[in-house]
Design a protein around this motif. Structure first.
Motif, PDB file in Angstrom:
ATOM      1  N   ILE A 283      -4.602   2.155 -12.594  1.00  0.00           N
ATOM      2  CA  ILE A 283      -4.664   1.906 -11.148  1.00  0.00           C
ATOM      3  C   ILE A 283      -5.233   0.516 -10.891  1.00  0.00           C
ATOM      4  O   ILE A 283      -6.297   0.162 -11.391  1.00  0.00           O
ATOM      5  CB  ILE A 283      -5.523   2.977 -10.451  1.00  0.00           C
ATOM      6  N   THR A 284      -4.507  -0.267 -10.106  1.00  0.00           N
ATOM      7  CA  THR A 284      -4.910  -1.660  -9.847  1.00  0.00           C
ATOM      8  C   THR A 284      -5.535  -1.852  -8.468  1.00  0.00           C
ATOM      9  O   THR A 284      -6.234  -2.832  -8.246  1.00  0.00           O
ATOM     10  CB  THR A 284      -3.697  -2.599  -9.972  1.00  0.00           C
ATOM     11  N   GLY A 285      -5.264  -0.935  -7.542  1.00  0.00           N
ATOM     12  CA  GLY A 285      -5.752  -1.102  -6.181  1.00  0.00           C
ATOM     13  C   GLY A 285      -6.923  -0.187  -5.865  1.00  0.00           C
ATOM     14  O   GLY A 285      -7.473   0.490  -6.731  1.00  0.00           O
TER      15      GLY A 285
ATOM     16  N   ALA B  85       1.725   0.738 -10.694  1.00  0.00           N
ATOM     17  CA  ALA B  85       2.393   0.028  -9.600  1.00  0.00           C
ATOM     18  C   ALA B  85       1.416  -0.922  -8.916  1.00  0.00           C
ATOM     19  O   ALA B  85       0.225  -0.624  -8.778  1.00  0.00           O
ATOM     20  CB  ALA B  85       2.945   1.028  -8.591  1.00  0.00           C
ATOM     21  N   ASP B  86       1.934  -2.067  -8.490  1.00  0.00           N
ATOM     22  CA  ASP B  86       1.098  -3.111  -7.894  1.00  0.00           C
ATOM     23  C   ASP B  86       0.805  -2.789  -6.436  1.00  0.00           C
ATOM     24  O   ASP B  86       1.424  -3.326  -5.516  1.00  0.00           O
ATOM     25  CB  ASP B  86       1.799  -4.467  -8.011  1.00  0.00           C
ATOM     26  N   LEU B  87      -0.138  -1.881  -6.233  1.00  0.00           N
ATOM     27  CA  LEU B  87      -0.531  -1.455  -4.900  1.00  0.00           C
ATOM     28  C   LEU B  87      -1.951  -1.911  -4.627  1.00  0.00           C
ATOM     29  O   LEU B  87      -2.850  -1.677  -5.438  1.00  0.00           O
ATOM     30  CB  LEU B  87      -0.454   0.076  -4.789  1.00  0.00           C
TER      31      LEU B  87
ATOM     32  N   ALA C 116       0.857  -1.186   0.000  1.00  0.00           N
ATOM     33  CA  ALA C 116       0.000   0.000   0.000  1.00  0.00           C
ATOM     34  C   ALA C 116       0.888   1.230   0.000  1.00  0.00           C
ATOM     35  O   ALA C 116       2.072   1.172   0.353  1.00  0.00           O
ATOM     36  CB  ALA C 116      -0.924   0.006   1.215  1.00  0.00           C
ATOM     37  N   ALA C 117       0.324   2.362  -0.399  1.00  0.00           N
ATOM     38  CA  ALA C 117       1.041   3.631  -0.360  1.00  0.00           C
ATOM     39  C   ALA C 117       0.113   4.705   0.170  1.00  0.00           C
ATOM     40  O   ALA C 117      -1.049   4.776  -0.236  1.00  0.00           O
ATOM     41  CB  ALA C 117       1.557   4.013  -1.744  1.00  0.00           C
ATOM     42  N   ILE C 118       0.629   5.524   1.072  1.00  0.00           N
ATOM     43  CA  ILE C 118      -0.139   6.636   1.609  1.00  0.00           C
ATOM     44  C   ILE C 118       0.688   7.909   1.474  1.00  0.00           C
ATOM     45  O   ILE C 118       1.925   7.857   1.441  1.00  0.00           O
ATOM     46  CB  ILE C 118      -0.553   6.412   3.081  1.00  0.00           C
TER      47      ILE C 118
END
Length: 243
Positions: A156-158, A133-135, A114-116
């Motif tokens: 966007i994948t997530g 990116a695989d997030l 995850a990214a925040i």
């Protein structure tokens, strides 16, 4: 017990200084990338990484200015922000470099990322997501919502969460509506939490509202706590095996 350490890493000839926090144990854990506010990385972001590690996540607070520096001068800071906002490839490269540090950590489960990000950092993790990116989750706290390449949101994948203050002058209604349309057109699983009465940087303790010194900016504790809980709720959703 949390273990934290300073990490130096290069990006295009510049030495970045980030902060890696590891939870107790030896097993692989979900991993979270953290992008700081516009002025630079501070103990506040490092403490966020430590707090996530206390909850069982591997967390890395990246540096996107270089040298771990904090930009004191407002004009210089806004010039740096404008420079990055105009260069999505640069934003993606800087956050991608931080993600590479995170995924190189043996404790990080690279299938659960995850990214925040906060302020400009929120914009930057959204750009990282737009790069494909695989997030599994992306969270922006009072982020800038515009992009020069909104069509890339199809990559966007997530799942996306943005937490915005209703009184944030940097994310006005028209930008919020445009972001909604962007997410809708891209078919993203997204949500936007609008925090009534909150200004920009509502998550940052110590930035008490001061209309003269910092117009449009100010900490709002109830919104900060609600936004953090919303992030954890999303993490529970995308990392169901987290214990």
């Amino acid at each position: 017990m949390v273990t934290a350490k300073r990490i130096e890493y290069p990006v295009d000839g510049t030495t970045m200084v980030g902060h890696l926090a590891l939870p107790g144990g030896t097993d692989r854990r979900p991993a979270v990338l953290i992008a700081h506010e516009g002025p630079g990385i501070t103990d506040h972001q490092r403490e966020r990484a430590d707090r996530l590690a206390e909850l069982g996540y591997v967390a890395f607070a990246l540096d996107y200015h270089g040298g771990g520096r904090f930009i004191e001068d407002r004009e210089e800071m806004f010039a740096r922000i404008d420079e990055l906002l105009a260069a999505p490839d640069r934003m993606r490269a800087l956050t991608g470099a931080g993600l590479a540090v995170l995924t190189a950590e043996p404790r990080a489960d690279t299938s659960r990322l995850a990214a925040i990000g906060y302020c400009l950092g929120g914009t930057m993790v959204l750009e990282l997501a737009r790069s494909g990116a695989d997030l599994k989750a992306v969270v922006g706290f009072h982020p800038g919502l515009t992009s020069t390449r909104p069509q890339d949101s199809a990559n966007i994948t997530g799942k996306v969460l943005v937490c915005v203050g209703s009184e944030d002058p940097f994310s006005p209604v028209e930008q919020r509506l445009a972001f909604e349309e962007e997410m809708r057109a891209a078919g993203v699983d997204w949500r936007m939490h609008l925090h009534g009465g909150a200004l920009h940087s509502f998550t940052h303790p110590g930035l008490e509202p001061d209309p003269e010194a910092r117009p449009g900016i100010g900490y709002h504790r109830p919104s900060a706590e609600r936004a953090w809980r919303a992030m954890l709720d999303l993490f529970d959703e995308v990392f169901p095996t987290m214990v």
